[in-house]
Design a protein around this motif. Structure first.
Motif, PDB file in Angstrom:
ATOM      1  N   GLN A   1      -6.454  44.660  -2.934  1.00 25.05           N
ATOM      2  CA  GLN A   1      -7.394  44.430  -4.052  1.00 25.05           C
ATOM      3  C   GLN A   1      -7.010  45.274  -5.266  1.00 25.05           C
ATOM      4  OE1 GLN A   1     -11.255  45.362  -2.532  1.00 25.05           O
ATOM      5  NE2 GLN A   1     -11.365  43.509  -1.272  1.00 25.05           N
ATOM      6  N   ARG A   2      -6.643  46.538  -5.006  1.00 22.28           N
ATOM      7  CA  ARG A   2      -6.263  47.421  -6.127  1.00 22.28           C
ATOM      8  C   ARG A   2      -4.995  46.922  -6.804  1.00 22.28           C
ATOM      9  NH1 ARG A   2      -6.358  53.318  -3.589  1.00 22.28           N
ATOM     10  NH2 ARG A   2      -5.207  53.834  -5.493  1.00 22.28           N
ATOM     11  N   VAL A   3      -4.051  46.428  -5.988  1.00 24.66           N
ATOM     12  CA  VAL A   3      -2.790  45.928  -6.560  1.00 24.66           C
ATOM     13  C   VAL A   3      -3.058  44.678  -7.410  1.00 24.66           C
ATOM     14  CG1 VAL A   3      -0.583  44.842  -5.985  1.00 24.66           C
ATOM     15  CG2 VAL A   3      -1.265  46.952  -4.831  1.00 24.66           C
ATOM     16  N   VAL A   4      -3.899  43.776  -6.897  1.00 24.49           N
ATOM     17  CA  VAL A   4      -4.197  42.544  -7.649  1.00 24.49           C
ATOM     18  C   VAL A   4      -4.870  42.918  -8.982  1.00 24.49           C
ATOM     19  CG1 VAL A   4      -5.596  40.437  -7.667  1.00 24.49           C
ATOM     20  CG2 VAL A   4      -4.301  41.056  -5.606  1.00 24.49           C
ATOM     21  N   ALA A   5      -5.811  43.873  -8.929  1.00 23.91           N
ATOM     22  CA  ALA A   5      -6.496  44.284 -10.163  1.00 23.91           C
ATOM     23  C   ALA A   5      -5.494  44.929 -11.132  1.00 23.91           C
ATOM     24  CB  ALA A   5      -7.618  45.270  -9.826  1.00 23.91           C
ATOM     25  N   TYR A   6      -4.589  45.726 -10.589  1.00 26.37           N
ATOM     26  CA  TYR A   6      -3.565  46.374 -11.425  1.00 26.37           C
ATOM     27  C   TYR A   6      -2.688  45.322 -12.112  1.00 26.37           C
ATOM     28  CZ  TYR A   6       0.666  48.925 -12.695  1.00 26.37           C
ATOM     29  OH  TYR A   6       1.747  49.418 -13.387  1.00 26.37           O
ATOM     30  N   VAL A   7      -2.278  44.310 -11.343  1.00 25.84           N
ATOM     31  CA  VAL A   7      -1.420  43.264 -11.916  1.00 25.84           C
ATOM     32  C   VAL A   7      -2.143  42.578 -13.075  1.00 25.84           C
ATOM     33  CG1 VAL A   7      -0.415  40.981 -11.401  1.00 25.84           C
ATOM     34  CG2 VAL A   7       0.044  42.930  -9.904  1.00 25.84           C
ATOM     35  N   GLY A   8      -3.432  42.333 -12.904  1.00 27.14           N
ATOM     36  CA  GLY A   8      -4.222  41.712 -13.982  1.00 27.14           C
ATOM     37  C   GLY A   8      -4.183  42.543 -15.250  1.00 27.14           C
TER      38      GLY A   8
ATOM     39  N   PRO B   1      -1.659  36.315 -11.043  1.00 22.75           N
ATOM     40  CA  PRO B   1      -2.237  37.341 -10.161  1.00 22.75           C
ATOM     41  C   PRO B   1      -2.594  36.850  -8.754  1.00 22.75           C
ATOM     42  CG  PRO B   1      -3.848  36.629 -11.783  1.00 22.75           C
ATOM     43  CD  PRO B   1      -2.569  35.905 -12.117  1.00 22.75           C
ATOM     44  N   GLU B   2      -2.270  35.598  -8.453  1.00 24.20           N
ATOM     45  CA  GLU B   2      -2.516  35.090  -7.097  1.00 24.20           C
ATOM     46  C   GLU B   2      -1.391  35.587  -6.180  1.00 24.20           C
ATOM     47  OE1 GLU B   2      -4.466  33.190  -4.186  1.00 24.20           O
ATOM     48  OE2 GLU B   2      -5.178  33.296  -6.268  1.00 24.20           O
ATOM     49  N   PRO B   3      -1.708  36.386  -5.133  1.00 23.76           N
ATOM     50  CA  PRO B   3      -0.623  36.890  -4.272  1.00 23.76           C
ATOM     51  C   PRO B   3       0.162  35.755  -3.614  1.00 23.76           C
ATOM     52  CG  PRO B   3      -2.655  38.078  -3.842  1.00 23.76           C
ATOM     53  CD  PRO B   3      -3.020  36.938  -4.768  1.00 23.76           C
ATOM     54  N   LEU B   4       1.494  35.915  -3.606  1.00 23.88           N
ATOM     55  CA  LEU B   4       2.357  34.909  -2.966  1.00 23.88           C
ATOM     56  C   LEU B   4       2.629  35.272  -1.515  1.00 23.88           C
ATOM     57  CD1 LEU B   4       5.316  34.278  -5.424  1.00 23.88           C
ATOM     58  CD2 LEU B   4       3.552  32.671  -4.742  1.00 23.88           C
ATOM     59  N   ASP B   5       2.919  36.532  -1.278  1.00 20.56           N
ATOM     60  CA  ASP B   5       3.121  36.977   0.104  1.00 20.56           C
ATOM     61  C   ASP B   5       2.933  38.488   0.194  1.00 20.56           C
ATOM     62  OD1 ASP B   5       5.601  38.153  -0.673  1.00 20.56           O
ATOM     63  OD2 ASP B   5       6.558  36.202  -0.446  1.00 20.56           O
TER      64      ASP B   5
ATOM     65  N   GLY C   1      -1.279  55.976 -15.251  1.00 22.20           N
ATOM     66  CA  GLY C   1      -2.739  55.856 -15.218  1.00 22.20           C
ATOM     67  C   GLY C   1      -3.269  54.953 -16.331  1.00 22.20           C
ATOM     68  N   ALA C   2      -2.389  54.477 -17.217  1.00 19.94           N
ATOM     69  CA  ALA C   2      -2.829  53.673 -18.368  1.00 19.94           C
ATOM     70  C   ALA C   2      -3.452  52.352 -17.928  1.00 19.94           C
ATOM     71  CB  ALA C   2      -1.645  53.400 -19.297  1.00 19.94           C
ATOM     72  N   PHE C   3      -3.086  51.905 -16.744  1.00 27.73           N
ATOM     73  CA  PHE C   3      -3.615  50.615 -16.260  1.00 27.73           C
ATOM     74  C   PHE C   3      -4.483  50.816 -15.011  1.00 27.73           C
ATOM     75  CE2 PHE C   3       0.540  49.844 -18.304  1.00 27.73           C
ATOM     76  CZ  PHE C   3       0.100  49.095 -19.387  1.00 27.73           C
ATOM     77  N   GLY C   4      -5.041  52.022 -14.912  1.00 24.47           N
ATOM     78  CA  GLY C   4      -6.017  52.265 -13.849  1.00 24.47           C
ATOM     79  C   GLY C   4      -5.435  52.747 -12.530  1.00 24.47           C
TER      80      GLY C   4
ATOM     81  N   ALA D   1       0.686  53.540   6.641  1.00 27.93           N
ATOM     82  CA  ALA D   1       0.911  52.093   6.525  1.00 27.93           C
ATOM     83  C   ALA D   1       0.938  51.744   5.039  1.00 27.93           C
ATOM     84  CB  ALA D   1      -0.193  51.328   7.228  1.00 27.93           C
ATOM     85  N   HIS D   2       1.780  50.778   4.717  1.00 27.49           N
ATOM     86  CA  HIS D   2       1.923  50.352   3.323  1.00 27.49           C
ATOM     87  C   HIS D   2       1.784  48.851   3.233  1.00 27.49           C
ATOM     88  CE1 HIS D   2       3.318  53.361   0.347  1.00 27.49           C
ATOM     89  NE2 HIS D   2       3.576  54.089   1.413  1.00 27.49           N
ATOM     90  N   VAL D   3       1.384  48.384   2.059  1.00 25.25           N
ATOM     91  CA  VAL D   3       1.434  46.939   1.810  1.00 25.25           C
ATOM     92  C   VAL D   3       2.078  46.720   0.449  1.00 25.25           C
ATOM     93  CG1 VAL D   3      -0.976  46.946   0.972  1.00 25.25           C
ATOM     94  CG2 VAL D   3       0.124  44.785   1.597  1.00 25.25           C
ATOM     95  N   ARG D   4       2.963  45.735   0.397  1.00 21.89           N
ATOM     96  CA  ARG D   4       3.607  45.340  -0.868  1.00 21.89           C
ATOM     97  C   ARG D   4       3.228  43.878  -1.080  1.00 21.89           C
ATOM     98  NH1 ARG D   4       8.661  47.366  -3.439  1.00 21.89           N
ATOM     99  NH2 ARG D   4       7.818  49.376  -2.975  1.00 21.89           N
ATOM    100  N   VAL D   5       2.706  43.551  -2.262  1.00 24.26           N
ATOM    101  CA  VAL D   5       2.226  42.197  -2.547  1.00 24.26           C
ATOM    102  C   VAL D   5       3.147  41.568  -3.597  1.00 24.26           C
ATOM    103  CG1 VAL D   5       0.192  40.821  -3.151  1.00 24.26           C
ATOM    104  CG2 VAL D   5      -0.107  43.149  -2.285  1.00 24.26           C
ATOM    105  N   SER D   6       3.542  40.301  -3.361  1.00 26.40           N
ATOM    106  CA  SER D   6       4.434  39.643  -4.324  1.00 26.40           C
ATOM    107  C   SER D   6       3.679  38.666  -5.215  1.00 26.40           C
ATOM    108  CB  SER D   6       5.510  38.839  -3.601  1.00 26.40           C
ATOM    109  OG  SER D   6       6.430  39.697  -3.064  1.00 26.40           O
ATOM    110  N   PHE D   7       4.121  38.591  -6.469  1.00 25.80           N
ATOM    111  CA  PHE D   7       3.505  37.710  -7.466  1.00 25.80           C
ATOM    112  C   PHE D   7       4.608  36.938  -8.190  1.00 25.80           C
ATOM    113  CE2 PHE D   7       0.977  41.489  -6.826  1.00 25.80           C
ATOM    114  CZ  PHE D   7      -0.305  40.998  -6.666  1.00 25.80           C
ATOM    115  N   ARG D   8       4.249  35.738  -8.635  1.00 25.32           N
ATOM    116  CA  ARG D   8       5.229  34.898  -9.330  1.00 25.32           C
ATOM    117  C   ARG D   8       5.128  35.110 -10.850  1.00 25.32           C
ATOM    118  NH1 ARG D   8       6.894  30.384  -6.893  1.00 25.32           N
ATOM    119  NH2 ARG D   8       4.914  29.982  -5.860  1.00 25.32           N
TER     120      ARG D   8
END
Ligand SMILES: Cc1cc2nc3c(=O)[nH]c(=O)nc-3n(C[C@H](O)[C@H](O)[C@H](O)COP(=O)(O)OP(=O)(O)OC[C@H]3O[C@@H](n4cnc5c(N)ncnc54)[C@H](O)[C@@H]3O)c2cc1C
Length: 368
Positions: free
Chosen positions: A281-288, A296-300, A236-239, A213-220
């Motif tokens: 959670q990992r994706v949101v932290a990565y985006v930050g 960094p607030e997920p849109l969808d 790996g530079a951004f964790g 299973a995969h999840v893709r998170v969108s950000f504005r």
């Protein structure tokens, strides 16, 4: 060999079923396209996918070049550009090998670029001083437009019903049983994604498909940006050392996901139910850390099952049982035009192109 005006069933209206049905129609075949729900609702769902030429298997680089050519042809035929011009960026230690492989290929415009070009192509990215490769012919695929335009072309062929079984009754006599119907066709192509292995079992084939299973998170983006190249980050530079990202067609959002799948049992049970939430959670932290130009607030979210072959994340193969062809693999959106053409040829011309036979393990990573 089946006559070009043959009556062909295609099961599944994800990008592969749509591509196959479209290419069959272009060759003059009569097509019935069976789909349980909405076209594009399965693994093909969501606003973007990456088109990249870089693959660890050089044969798949060639295949991507062919697919890119047909994407161009489709863009002209369908009247809309289906791959954004912003390019595909790769960062991380694999870049040198990827570039060496692409550099040998006359059909690919890939080059190592500096931090300024990285920033120009992807203005939302944080400072990065490691190796960067730009694949200028890659970019975000306009997935929603591609699905919509192909569905429109195939509207009359579409039967909205679930296929329960596909059986070969005799030469050029393939029976398709649906929830409310029974039809016979000269041949069939099964592109049912996660539904393919069970239909294959009814034909006596056991496909080595693994599910995840995969999840893709969108950000504005925080501001309007002139370019949003796709990103493949193994640095790996951004964790994180396996991140993919692609832009919606209007660049209003950027979809980010981890390459790793959340494990799923054979019967579809999520083995770690909290897995998708942890990936978010990992994706949101990565985006930050990596993409400060995005809010960094997920849109969808796109939550999706994925199917994978044991020899690699980019593995793909076509099986046949008499007049039925079946396809399985992962990361196939980009290859859909070439696969559609090859699947159409498989049932109309009577043989799977050698490259796609399972024993050839297309997409197997070559040790470097
Ligand atoms: C989050 C995510 C990110 C990805 N990123 C990329 C990327 O960047 N680049 C890339 O190239 N690829 C990517 N992929 C992979 C790519 O999206 C898939 O490989 C591709 O969409 C598969 O298309 P498909 O047509 O084979 O399957 P699907 O889209 O799953 O289509 C199968 C269809 O068959 C229908 N169906 C199933 N069973 C039956 C039945 N019995 N009767 C009738 N209909 C049936 C389903 O409803 C479905 O619509 C990604 C996938 C995911 C999930």
């Amino acid at each position: 060999m089946t006559s070009p005006s043959a009556d062909i069933a295609v099961v599944g209206a994800g990008i592969l079923g749509l591509a196959t049905a479209f290419e069959l129609q272009r060759r003059g075949a009569r097509v019935t396209l069976y789909e349980t729900g909405r076209p594009g609702q399965g693994q093909s769902a969501g606003q973007s996918r990456i088109f990249r030429h870089a693959h660890a298997d050089p044969r798949l680089v060639d295949y991507a070049v062919t697919a890119r050519g047909i994407w161009r042809e489709w863009s002209e035929l369908l009247g809309q550009d289906l791959i954004a011009p912003d390019g595909a960026l790769a960062i991380g230690p694999k870049v040198a090998d990827q570039h060496a492989l692409l550099d040998e290929h006359p059909g690919v415009d890939a080059r190592l670029v500096d931090a300024d070009e990285l920033r120009a192509r992807l203005p939302v990215v944080a400072d990065y001083d490691g190796p960067v490769m730009l694949d200028a012919g890659g970019g975000s695929i306009a997935t929603l437009t591609a699905i919509a335009l192909l569905s429109e072309r195939l509207d009359e062929a579409l039967v909205r019903d679930h296929v329960l079984s596909v059986r070969q009754l005799g030469a050029q006599d393939v029976e398709v049983r649906t929830g409310t119907g029974l039809r016979h066709h000269d041949a069939a192509v099964i592109c049912a994604g996660r539904g393919t292995p069970s239909l294959a079992r009814g034909l006596g084939l056991s496909l080595p498909v693994e599910q995840g299973a995969h999840v893709r998170v969108s950000f504005r983006p925080r501001t309007d940006v002139p370019s949003l190249a796709t990103l493949q980050d193994t640095s790996g530079a951004f964790g994180e050392s396996g991140v993919y990202a692609a832009a919606a067609e209007d660049r209003s959002r950027y979809g980010v996901g981890l390459a790793a799948a959340v494990p799923v049992g054979e019967d579809g049970t999520m083995l770690a139910p909290e897995g998708l939430a942890e990936h978010v959670q990992r994706v949101v932290a990565y985006v930050g850390r990596a993409l400060p130009g995005l809010d960094p607030e997920p849109l969808d979210y796109v939550h999706c099952w994925v199917t994978r072959l044991p020899w690699g994340d980019d593995g793909v193969a076509v099986w046949t049982a008499d007049d039925v062809a079946l396809v399985a693999g992962h990361n196939l959106f980009k290859h859909a035009p070439a696969l559609g053409r090859d699947l159409a040829a498989t049932v109309l011309d009577g043989a799977v192109p050698a490259l796609l036979r399972p024993e050839n393990r297309l997409g197997e990573a070559v040790a470097s």
